[in-house]
Motif scaffolding. Sequence first.
Motif, PDB file in Angstrom:
ATOM      1  N   GLY A  51      -2.388 -38.102 -50.183  1.00  0.00           N
ATOM      2  CA  GLY A  51      -1.650 -39.162 -50.037  1.00  0.00           C
ATOM      3  C   GLY A  51      -1.559 -39.781 -48.742  1.00  0.00           C
ATOM      4  O   GLY A  51      -2.116 -39.216 -47.601  1.00  0.00           O
ATOM      5  N   GLY A  52      -0.940 -40.863 -48.372  1.00  0.00           N
ATOM      6  CA  GLY A  52      -0.812 -41.700 -47.184  1.00  0.00           C
ATOM      7  C   GLY A  52      -1.925 -42.763 -46.966  1.00  0.00           C
ATOM      8  O   GLY A  52      -2.979 -42.845 -47.508  1.00  0.00           O
ATOM      9  N   THR A  53      -1.794 -43.498 -45.896  1.00  0.00           N
ATOM     10  CA  THR A  53      -2.644 -44.394 -45.638  1.00  0.00           C
ATOM     11  C   THR A  53      -3.068 -44.007 -44.038  1.00  0.00           C
ATOM     12  O   THR A  53      -2.565 -43.272 -43.196  1.00  0.00           O
ATOM     13  CB  THR A  53      -1.860 -45.718 -45.411  1.00  0.00           C
ATOM     14  N   THR A  54      -4.337 -44.432 -43.924  1.00  0.00           N
ATOM     15  CA  THR A  54      -5.110 -43.872 -42.911  1.00  0.00           C
ATOM     16  C   THR A  54      -5.565 -45.039 -41.920  1.00  0.00           C
ATOM     17  O   THR A  54      -6.016 -46.250 -42.474  1.00  0.00           O
ATOM     18  CB  THR A  54      -6.212 -43.097 -43.169  1.00  0.00           C
ATOM     19  N   ALA A  55      -6.162 -44.808 -40.515  1.00  0.00           N
ATOM     20  CA  ALA A  55      -6.751 -45.736 -39.807  1.00  0.00           C
ATOM     21  C   ALA A  55      -7.612 -44.909 -38.894  1.00  0.00           C
ATOM     22  O   ALA A  55      -7.168 -43.718 -38.457  1.00  0.00           O
ATOM     23  CB  ALA A  55      -5.897 -46.571 -39.035  1.00  0.00           C
ATOM     24  N   ALA A  56      -8.835 -45.503 -38.420  1.00  0.00           N
ATOM     25  CA  ALA A  56      -9.858 -44.902 -37.707  1.00  0.00           C
ATOM     26  C   ALA A  56     -10.480 -45.651 -36.639  1.00  0.00           C
ATOM     27  O   ALA A  56     -10.638 -46.775 -36.964  1.00  0.00           O
ATOM     28  CB  ALA A  56     -10.619 -43.942 -38.178  1.00  0.00           C
ATOM     29  N   ASP A  57     -10.773 -45.310 -35.514  1.00  0.00           N
ATOM     30  CA  ASP A  57     -11.487 -46.087 -34.546  1.00  0.00           C
ATOM     31  C   ASP A  57     -12.404 -45.016 -33.604  1.00  0.00           C
ATOM     32  O   ASP A  57     -12.044 -43.840 -33.515  1.00  0.00           O
ATOM     33  CB  ASP A  57     -10.731 -47.136 -33.729  1.00  0.00           C
ATOM     34  N   ARG A  58     -13.515 -45.712 -33.105  1.00  0.00           N
ATOM     35  CA  ARG A  58     -14.168 -44.806 -32.157  1.00  0.00           C
ATOM     36  C   ARG A  58     -15.214 -45.493 -31.057  1.00  0.00           C
ATOM     37  O   ARG A  58     -15.023 -46.638 -31.198  1.00  0.00           O
ATOM     38  CB  ARG A  58     -15.229 -44.096 -33.178  1.00  0.00           C
TER      39      ARG A  58
ATOM     40  N   ALA B 293     -24.599 -45.478 -35.057  1.00  0.00           N
ATOM     41  CA  ALA B 293     -24.903 -44.272 -35.704  1.00  0.00           C
ATOM     42  C   ALA B 293     -24.717 -42.686 -34.605  1.00  0.00           C
ATOM     43  O   ALA B 293     -24.904 -41.636 -35.260  1.00  0.00           O
ATOM     44  CB  ALA B 293     -26.476 -44.292 -36.240  1.00  0.00           C
ATOM     45  N   ASP B 294     -24.501 -42.920 -33.561  1.00  0.00           N
ATOM     46  CA  ASP B 294     -24.399 -41.962 -32.804  1.00  0.00           C
ATOM     47  C   ASP B 294     -23.257 -41.026 -32.789  1.00  0.00           C
ATOM     48  O   ASP B 294     -22.072 -41.587 -33.625  1.00  0.00           O
ATOM     49  CB  ASP B 294     -24.560 -42.133 -31.349  1.00  0.00           C
ATOM     50  N   LYS B 295     -23.109 -39.744 -32.552  1.00  0.00           N
ATOM     51  CA  LYS B 295     -21.928 -39.137 -32.473  1.00  0.00           C
ATOM     52  C   LYS B 295     -20.891 -39.661 -31.489  1.00  0.00           C
ATOM     53  O   LYS B 295     -21.178 -40.651 -30.690  1.00  0.00           O
ATOM     54  CB  LYS B 295     -22.050 -37.887 -31.968  1.00  0.00           C
ATOM     55  N   PRO B 296     -19.645 -39.837 -31.756  1.00  0.00           N
ATOM     56  CA  PRO B 296     -18.502 -40.563 -30.789  1.00  0.00           C
ATOM     57  C   PRO B 296     -18.446 -40.082 -29.570  1.00  0.00           C
ATOM     58  O   PRO B 296     -18.602 -38.639 -29.493  1.00  0.00           O
ATOM     59  CB  PRO B 296     -17.491 -40.264 -31.917  1.00  0.00           C
ATOM     60  N   ILE B 297     -18.156 -40.725 -28.753  1.00  0.00           N
ATOM     61  CA  ILE B 297     -17.911 -40.150 -27.289  1.00  0.00           C
ATOM     62  C   ILE B 297     -16.346 -39.695 -27.298  1.00  0.00           C
ATOM     63  O   ILE B 297     -16.008 -38.657 -26.837  1.00  0.00           O
ATOM     64  CB  ILE B 297     -18.051 -41.315 -26.228  1.00  0.00           C
ATOM     65  N   VAL B 298     -15.519 -40.506 -27.821  1.00  0.00           N
ATOM     66  CA  VAL B 298     -14.373 -40.366 -28.269  1.00  0.00           C
ATOM     67  C   VAL B 298     -13.993 -40.905 -29.572  1.00  0.00           C
ATOM     68  O   VAL B 298     -14.470 -41.982 -29.915  1.00  0.00           O
ATOM     69  CB  VAL B 298     -13.232 -40.913 -27.061  1.00  0.00           C
ATOM     70  N   ALA B 299     -13.006 -40.572 -30.604  1.00  0.00           N
ATOM     71  CA  ALA B 299     -12.703 -41.090 -31.718  1.00  0.00           C
ATOM     72  C   ALA B 299     -11.075 -40.621 -32.058  1.00  0.00           C
ATOM     73  O   ALA B 299     -10.763 -39.801 -31.498  1.00  0.00           O
ATOM     74  CB  ALA B 299     -13.621 -40.557 -32.907  1.00  0.00           C
ATOM     75  N   ALA B 300     -10.677 -41.711 -32.462  1.00  0.00           N
ATOM     76  CA  ALA B 300      -9.070 -41.140 -32.984  1.00  0.00           C
ATOM     77  C   ALA B 300      -8.954 -41.566 -34.520  1.00  0.00           C
ATOM     78  O   ALA B 300      -9.428 -42.669 -35.142  1.00  0.00           O
ATOM     79  CB  ALA B 300      -8.269 -42.135 -32.319  1.00  0.00           C
ATOM     80  N   VAL B 301      -8.219 -40.718 -35.097  1.00  0.00           N
ATOM     81  CA  VAL B 301      -7.925 -41.080 -36.619  1.00  0.00           C
ATOM     82  C   VAL B 301      -6.403 -40.772 -36.727  1.00  0.00           C
ATOM     83  O   VAL B 301      -5.929 -39.882 -36.068  1.00  0.00           O
ATOM     84  CB  VAL B 301      -8.775 -39.962 -37.523  1.00  0.00           C
TER      85      VAL B 301
ATOM     86  N   GLY C  36      -3.879 -46.488 -29.712  1.00  0.00           N
ATOM     87  CA  GLY C  36      -3.117 -47.470 -29.609  1.00  0.00           C
ATOM     88  C   GLY C  36      -3.604 -48.190 -30.793  1.00  0.00           C
ATOM     89  O   GLY C  36      -2.657 -48.802 -31.308  1.00  0.00           O
ATOM     90  N   ARG C  37      -4.710 -48.369 -31.048  1.00  0.00           N
ATOM     91  CA  ARG C  37      -5.605 -49.368 -32.031  1.00  0.00           C
ATOM     92  C   ARG C  37      -4.985 -48.550 -33.272  1.00  0.00           C
ATOM     93  O   ARG C  37      -4.497 -49.709 -34.254  1.00  0.00           O
ATOM     94  CB  ARG C  37      -6.904 -49.323 -31.842  1.00  0.00           C
ATOM     95  N   VAL C  38      -5.170 -47.459 -33.556  1.00  0.00           N
ATOM     96  CA  VAL C  38      -5.010 -47.027 -35.062  1.00  0.00           C
ATOM     97  C   VAL C  38      -3.474 -46.777 -35.293  1.00  0.00           C
ATOM     98  O   VAL C  38      -3.189 -47.203 -36.560  1.00  0.00           O
ATOM     99  CB  VAL C  38      -5.876 -45.376 -35.165  1.00  0.00           C
ATOM    100  N   LEU C  39      -2.800 -46.551 -34.405  1.00  0.00           N
ATOM    101  CA  LEU C  39      -1.509 -46.433 -34.479  1.00  0.00           C
ATOM    102  C   LEU C  39      -0.510 -47.958 -34.994  1.00  0.00           C
ATOM    103  O   LEU C  39       0.240 -47.939 -35.710  1.00  0.00           O
ATOM    104  CB  LEU C  39      -0.570 -45.725 -33.302  1.00  0.00           C
ATOM    105  N   ASN C  40      -1.251 -48.827 -34.013  1.00  0.00           N
ATOM    106  CA  ASN C  40      -0.865 -50.164 -34.566  1.00  0.00           C
ATOM    107  C   ASN C  40      -1.221 -50.676 -35.662  1.00  0.00           C
ATOM    108  O   ASN C  40      -0.403 -51.496 -36.616  1.00  0.00           O
ATOM    109  CB  ASN C  40      -1.547 -51.170 -33.496  1.00  0.00           C
ATOM    110  N   ARG C  41      -2.502 -50.328 -36.431  1.00  0.00           N
ATOM    111  CA  ARG C  41      -2.734 -50.497 -37.552  1.00  0.00           C
ATOM    112  C   ARG C  41      -1.692 -49.928 -38.722  1.00  0.00           C
ATOM    113  O   ARG C  41      -1.470 -50.510 -39.786  1.00  0.00           O
ATOM    114  CB  ARG C  41      -4.114 -50.158 -38.009  1.00  0.00           C
ATOM    115  N   LEU C  42      -1.186 -48.685 -38.648  1.00  0.00           N
ATOM    116  CA  LEU C  42      -0.594 -48.102 -39.205  1.00  0.00           C
ATOM    117  C   LEU C  42       0.954 -48.691 -39.152  1.00  0.00           C
ATOM    118  O   LEU C  42       1.562 -48.425 -40.241  1.00  0.00           O
ATOM    119  CB  LEU C  42      -0.516 -46.705 -39.223  1.00  0.00           C
ATOM    120  N   GLU C  43       1.231 -49.235 -38.303  1.00  0.00           N
ATOM    121  CA  GLU C  43       2.686 -49.919 -38.311  1.00  0.00           C
ATOM    122  C   GLU C  43       2.724 -51.375 -38.913  1.00  0.00           C
ATOM    123  O   GLU C  43       3.849 -51.803 -38.778  1.00  0.00           O
ATOM    124  CB  GLU C  43       3.039 -49.698 -36.770  1.00  0.00           C
ATOM    125  N   ASP C  44       1.615 -51.893 -39.094  1.00  0.00           N
ATOM    126  CA  ASP C  44       1.684 -53.392 -39.342  1.00  0.00           C
ATOM    127  C   ASP C  44       2.167 -53.411 -40.728  1.00  0.00           C
ATOM    128  O   ASP C  44       1.906 -52.587 -41.557  1.00  0.00           O
ATOM    129  CB  ASP C  44       0.079 -53.946 -39.266  1.00  0.00           C
TER     130      ASP C  44
END
Length: 247
Positions: free
Chosen positions: A165-172, A178-186, A239-247
């Motif tokens: 359950g729940g809602t999700t957001a991700a960014d990288r 197509a490359d592996k992320p340098i940094v990613a947040a979920v 910050g981006r993914v957290l903002n999306r979940l708070e909208d």
Amino acid sequence: MTLIKSYHRPQSVGAAVELLARPGVTMAVIAGGTYVNAYKPEEVDEVVDLQATGLDYARHDGERLTMGAMTRLQSIVDWEDTPELLRDTARREGANTFRNQATLGGVVVGADPESELLAALLVFEADVRVQNSGGARTVALSDFLADIAGSLAGGIITEISVATGGTTAADRVARTPADKPIVAAVARKKGGGQILLALCGVANSPILIDPDQVASLNPPADFRGSSEYRREMAERLSGRVLNRLED
């Protein structure tokens, strides 16, 4: 060059555990074979192949999805019961040919610091079931990744269960899409409003982290990014993914 003296294909988890419990024998466990075949670890006497142990299953029970350790990544992509974030991050683990060979258990044991699938499993509160000669026990994925050898204790992963359950957001951020992320947040927002945040590319394995602690990270550097760059990206992506979940 690795010289394998014996190859075993046990027909059950119990038989596999018995093989691993023998003293004085250095063994490699094969799930999909992507790690052993690619890296050919030295000083391996015998190989234990788990393909016949019946660990390629899935069941959706209420609010959790339980998957056998031999579940192929492509199956995670294809299943309708798979949460969208897990489906997307499983797809990012590699090409179709890789996904049809690689297994979920192998991803967990491999603990790739850039694995977005592992980060997603963390926010979906994954539990890892381990079987060894002393019996079976369940450990949270975050604890498992902190001490893989101690968590396995000479055994094998049999299954992984996740909340659904729940809602999700991700960014990288990556060199190419197509490359592996340098940094990613979920991140995942649970029904009660609690938000879980995980990062990859900032530690030896993906980590769950309190949003207030992101600025204090000291990520390892490599040719794709300095420690300072990775920390800055971790802050921005979080910050981006957290903002999306708070909208």
